[in-house]
Design a protein around this motif. Sequence first.
Motif, PDB file in Angstrom:
ATOM      1  N   GLU A 225      33.397  36.906  35.111  1.00  0.00           N
ATOM      2  CA  GLU A 225      32.774  38.096  35.676  1.00  0.00           C
ATOM      3  C   GLU A 225      33.746  39.271  35.621  1.00  0.00           C
ATOM      4  O   GLU A 225      34.972  39.087  35.662  1.00  0.00           O
ATOM      5  N   LEU A 226      33.194  40.460  35.539  1.00  0.00           N
ATOM      6  CA  LEU A 226      34.032  41.656  35.534  1.00  0.00           C
ATOM      7  C   LEU A 226      34.867  41.739  36.807  1.00  0.00           C
ATOM      8  O   LEU A 226      36.019  42.190  36.787  1.00  0.00           O
ATOM      9  N   SER A 227      34.299  41.267  37.919  1.00  0.00           N
ATOM     10  CA  SER A 227      35.025  41.284  39.185  1.00  0.00           C
ATOM     11  C   SER A 227      36.255  40.387  39.142  1.00  0.00           C
ATOM     12  O   SER A 227      37.261  40.665  39.805  1.00  0.00           O
ATOM     13  N   ASP A 228      36.206  39.300  38.346  1.00  0.00           N
ATOM     14  CA  ASP A 228      37.365  38.410  38.227  1.00  0.00           C
ATOM     15  C   ASP A 228      38.549  39.133  37.589  1.00  0.00           C
ATOM     16  O   ASP A 228      39.693  38.998  38.040  1.00  0.00           O
ATOM     17  N   VAL A 229      38.266  39.896  36.545  1.00  0.00           N
ATOM     18  CA  VAL A 229      39.331  40.626  35.857  1.00  0.00           C
ATOM     19  C   VAL A 229      39.858  41.760  36.745  1.00  0.00           C
ATOM     20  O   VAL A 229      41.064  41.991  36.833  1.00  0.00           O
ATOM     21  N   LEU A 230      38.949  42.436  37.422  1.00  0.00           N
ATOM     22  CA  LEU A 230      39.360  43.524  38.308  1.00  0.00           C
ATOM     23  C   LEU A 230      40.233  42.991  39.445  1.00  0.00           C
ATOM     24  O   LEU A 230      41.252  43.603  39.802  1.00  0.00           O
ATOM     25  N   THR A 231      39.843  41.855  40.000  1.00  0.00           N
ATOM     26  CA  THR A 231      40.648  41.238  41.062  1.00  0.00           C
ATOM     27  C   THR A 231      42.018  40.835  40.541  1.00  0.00           C
ATOM     28  O   THR A 231      43.026  40.972  41.252  1.00  0.00           O
ATOM     29  N   TYR A 232      42.089  40.366  39.312  1.00  0.00           N
ATOM     30  CA  TYR A 232      43.373  40.002  38.713  1.00  0.00           C
ATOM     31  C   TYR A 232      44.292  41.219  38.644  1.00  0.00           C
ATOM     32  O   TYR A 232      45.490  41.122  38.931  1.00  0.00           O
ATOM     33  N   PHE A 233      43.742  42.364  38.275  1.00  0.00           N
ATOM     34  CA  PHE A 233      44.552  43.582  38.220  1.00  0.00           C
ATOM     35  C   PHE A 233      45.069  43.965  39.604  1.00  0.00           C
ATOM     36  O   PHE A 233      46.209  44.388  39.759  1.00  0.00           O
ATOM     37  N   ILE A 234      44.219  43.832  40.606  1.00  0.00           N
ATOM     38  CA  ILE A 234      44.629  44.160  41.964  1.00  0.00           C
ATOM     39  C   ILE A 234      45.785  43.267  42.411  1.00  0.00           C
ATOM     40  O   ILE A 234      46.736  43.721  43.064  1.00  0.00           O
ATOM     41  N   ASP A 235      45.729  42.008  42.016  1.00  0.00           N
ATOM     42  CA  ASP A 235      46.756  41.054  42.436  1.00  0.00           C
ATOM     43  C   ASP A 235      48.049  41.168  41.636  1.00  0.00           C
ATOM     44  O   ASP A 235      49.121  40.809  42.134  1.00  0.00           O
ATOM     45  N   HIS A 236      47.958  41.670  40.394  1.00  0.00           N
ATOM     46  CA  HIS A 236      49.129  41.645  39.518  1.00  0.00           C
ATOM     47  C   HIS A 236      49.593  43.027  39.046  1.00  0.00           C
ATOM     48  O   HIS A 236      50.613  43.131  38.360  1.00  0.00           O
ATOM     49  N   GLN A 237      48.866  44.070  39.351  1.00  0.00           N
ATOM     50  CA  GLN A 237      49.253  45.452  39.044  1.00  0.00           C
ATOM     51  C   GLN A 237      49.348  45.720  37.549  1.00  0.00           C
ATOM     52  O   GLN A 237      48.353  46.083  36.935  1.00  0.00           O
ATOM     53  N   GLN A 238      50.496  45.546  36.901  1.00  0.00           N
ATOM     54  CA  GLN A 238      50.672  45.907  35.501  1.00  0.00           C
ATOM     55  C   GLN A 238      50.611  44.669  34.614  1.00  0.00           C
ATOM     56  O   GLN A 238      51.466  43.786  34.703  1.00  0.00           O
ATOM     57  N   VAL A 239      49.596  44.600  33.749  1.00  0.00           N
ATOM     58  CA  VAL A 239      49.424  43.414  32.902  1.00  0.00           C
ATOM     59  C   VAL A 239      48.897  43.820  31.528  1.00  0.00           C
ATOM     60  O   VAL A 239      48.324  44.893  31.341  1.00  0.00           O
ATOM     61  N   SER A 240      49.086  42.912  30.567  1.00  0.00           N
ATOM     62  CA  SER A 240      48.588  43.122  29.206  1.00  0.00           C
ATOM     63  C   SER A 240      47.396  42.195  28.967  1.00  0.00           C
ATOM     64  O   SER A 240      47.181  41.223  29.692  1.00  0.00           O
ATOM     65  N   ILE A 241      46.652  42.494  27.915  1.00  0.00           N
ATOM     66  CA  ILE A 241      45.490  41.669  27.585  1.00  0.00           C
ATOM     67  C   ILE A 241      45.894  40.233  27.251  1.00  0.00           C
ATOM     68  O   ILE A 241      45.276  39.282  27.757  1.00  0.00           O
ATOM     69  N   PRO A 242      46.935  40.004  26.434  1.00  0.00           N
ATOM     70  CA  PRO A 242      47.330  38.615  26.154  1.00  0.00           C
ATOM     71  C   PRO A 242      47.725  37.859  27.424  1.00  0.00           C
ATOM     72  O   PRO A 242      47.411  36.654  27.541  1.00  0.00           O
ATOM     73  N   GLU A 243      48.374  38.528  28.356  1.00  0.00           N
ATOM     74  CA  GLU A 243      48.788  37.865  29.588  1.00  0.00           C
ATOM     75  C   GLU A 243      47.576  37.442  30.421  1.00  0.00           C
ATOM     76  O   GLU A 243      47.510  36.318  30.931  1.00  0.00           O
ATOM     77  N   ILE A 244      46.601  38.353  30.551  1.00  0.00           N
ATOM     78  CA  ILE A 244      45.395  38.018  31.320  1.00  0.00           C
ATOM     79  C   ILE A 244      44.636  36.884  30.640  1.00  0.00           C
ATOM     80  O   ILE A 244      44.176  35.946  31.298  1.00  0.00           O
ATOM     81  N   ALA A 245      44.505  36.956  29.312  1.00  0.00           N
ATOM     82  CA  ALA A 245      43.788  35.916  28.575  1.00  0.00           C
ATOM     83  C   ALA A 245      44.437  34.550  28.794  1.00  0.00           C
ATOM     84  O   ALA A 245      43.745  33.543  28.995  1.00  0.00           O
ATOM     85  N   LYS A 246      45.765  34.519  28.780  1.00  0.00           N
ATOM     86  CA  LYS A 246      46.488  33.266  28.979  1.00  0.00           C
ATOM     87  C   LYS A 246      46.318  32.743  30.399  1.00  0.00           C
ATOM     88  O   LYS A 246      46.027  31.564  30.620  1.00  0.00           O
ATOM     89  N   GLN A 247      46.496  33.625  31.386  1.00  0.00           N
ATOM     90  CA  GLN A 247      46.445  33.197  32.778  1.00  0.00           C
ATOM     91  C   GLN A 247      45.034  32.816  33.223  1.00  0.00           C
ATOM     92  O   GLN A 247      44.851  31.901  34.026  1.00  0.00           O
ATOM     93  N   MET A 248      44.027  33.506  32.714  1.00  0.00           N
ATOM     94  CA  MET A 248      42.652  33.221  33.111  1.00  0.00           C
ATOM     95  C   MET A 248      41.974  32.223  32.183  1.00  0.00           C
ATOM     96  O   MET A 248      40.839  31.813  32.429  1.00  0.00           O
ATOM     97  N   ASP A 249      42.676  31.856  31.103  1.00  0.00           N
ATOM     98  CA  ASP A 249      42.191  30.852  30.157  1.00  0.00           C
ATOM     99  C   ASP A 249      40.881  31.274  29.485  1.00  0.00           C
ATOM    100  O   ASP A 249      39.907  30.511  29.416  1.00  0.00           O
ATOM    101  N   PHE A 250      40.878  32.512  28.993  1.00  0.00           N
ATOM    102  CA  PHE A 250      39.762  33.015  28.200  1.00  0.00           C
ATOM    103  C   PHE A 250      40.315  33.644  26.928  1.00  0.00           C
ATOM    104  O   PHE A 250      41.512  33.973  26.840  1.00  0.00           O
ATOM    105  N   SER A 251      39.474  33.826  25.948  1.00  0.00           N
ATOM    106  CA  SER A 251      39.925  34.364  24.667  1.00  0.00           C
ATOM    107  C   SER A 251      40.307  35.830  24.803  1.00  0.00           C
ATOM    108  O   SER A 251      39.802  36.548  25.676  1.00  0.00           O
ATOM    109  N   VAL A 252      41.187  36.257  23.896  1.00  0.00           N
ATOM    110  CA  VAL A 252      41.608  37.658  23.882  1.00  0.00           C
ATOM    111  C   VAL A 252      40.424  38.602  23.638  1.00  0.00           C
ATOM    112  O   VAL A 252      40.298  39.630  24.314  1.00  0.00           O
TER     113      VAL A 252
END
Length: 398
Positions: A12-39
Amino acid sequence: MGKQKNRNTKIELSDVLTYFIDHQQVSIPEIAKQMDFSVPTITKMIHKLINKNYIYSIGKQEQGEGRPPTLYTINPEVGYFIGIDIKHNYIRIGLIDFSGNIKKIENISYNIENTEESLDELCSLILKFIKDSQINSTLIISIQINISGRVNPALGVSHTMFSFLEDPISEVLEYKLGHPVTIENDTRSMLYGEIYKGGIKDETNVIYINLGWGLGSAIMINGQIVKGKSGFSGELGHFYAFENEILCHCGKRGCLETEVSGAALYRMCIEEIRKGKQSILSDKVLNHIEDFKLEDIINAINKEDVLCIEFIEQIAIKLGKQIANLINLLNPELIVIGGALAKTGDYLLLPLKLTLKKYTLNVVNKDSTIILSNLKDEAGIIGACYLARYNFLKDFKE
């Protein structure tokens, strides 16, 4: 073959938005790896959030070799959340930005009553706070209000305050304030505050005690906050505990709150001083009772006033017996004591610990740590502000 992605799980879009709130500065590869979804999936989500102005690019990430990925961060000014914590004779209003930075907290004198006039006054105070904050009111996403007593947050109904309303209090306030409104029991909101900013770290079985003007509790079991069928769980103050015939504000007699609360401490102090007991508060009680407040007793305790220390020790022992029952029943790993009386520190905590040791099973007691809240009675306003954001994110749609 590469690692199988979450094909059966929809992100969900809210999952990615919540990830940003929790981690502040992140890259797409990092989010993809941590959330286990494709780039590509994460890239699509990122573009949606950029278009909605929730995040923005802050440039390339510096690294030793290879093409540096672009970093993204949350836009703190995309929206704001307001929390309101209703106390005995004042309200505390707070404002946070989308990142969770506290922008403003203000204490405002207010005596809540179960009347239309009191409701209108509350709305006026909130609207004035918004105006004085000098932010664009259209950027206020939602408002969360803490109310003591029986509160059903799912229905937006308070059975304790403003119970004369035919419609849910959340709907009435939303109409009067012009912003989405949610409500929560004040003690449960304090527990949320402890989770966000207080002494709760990795613990998942927690009892929170709100020892303020009244007495309440909130419980977390296996990481889930217990609300009960209608949101009424945690009414520790209304455990039957004494044959004292003191009428509780709930209409019943013998409630724990009648002898274990800030109201009880206030009453005891006045009664005993009027009987001739000596205290540094004697002059104020006997000659200036209109200026006498609970905070005066808390200050007297911390100034080593013998009479007031005796009162807080009595409260600690009586409270300890009931918490001991909860420890034996629930086997928590952490008990947090918050609320105004937590500001008395060891005068409250030490006799409380001794009582728990006396009345709990040894093997169960070893699992439990008891601490004073480092937020004291600030936990409620912090919880309210962050709950406003949490409720928004929970229902956030594309």
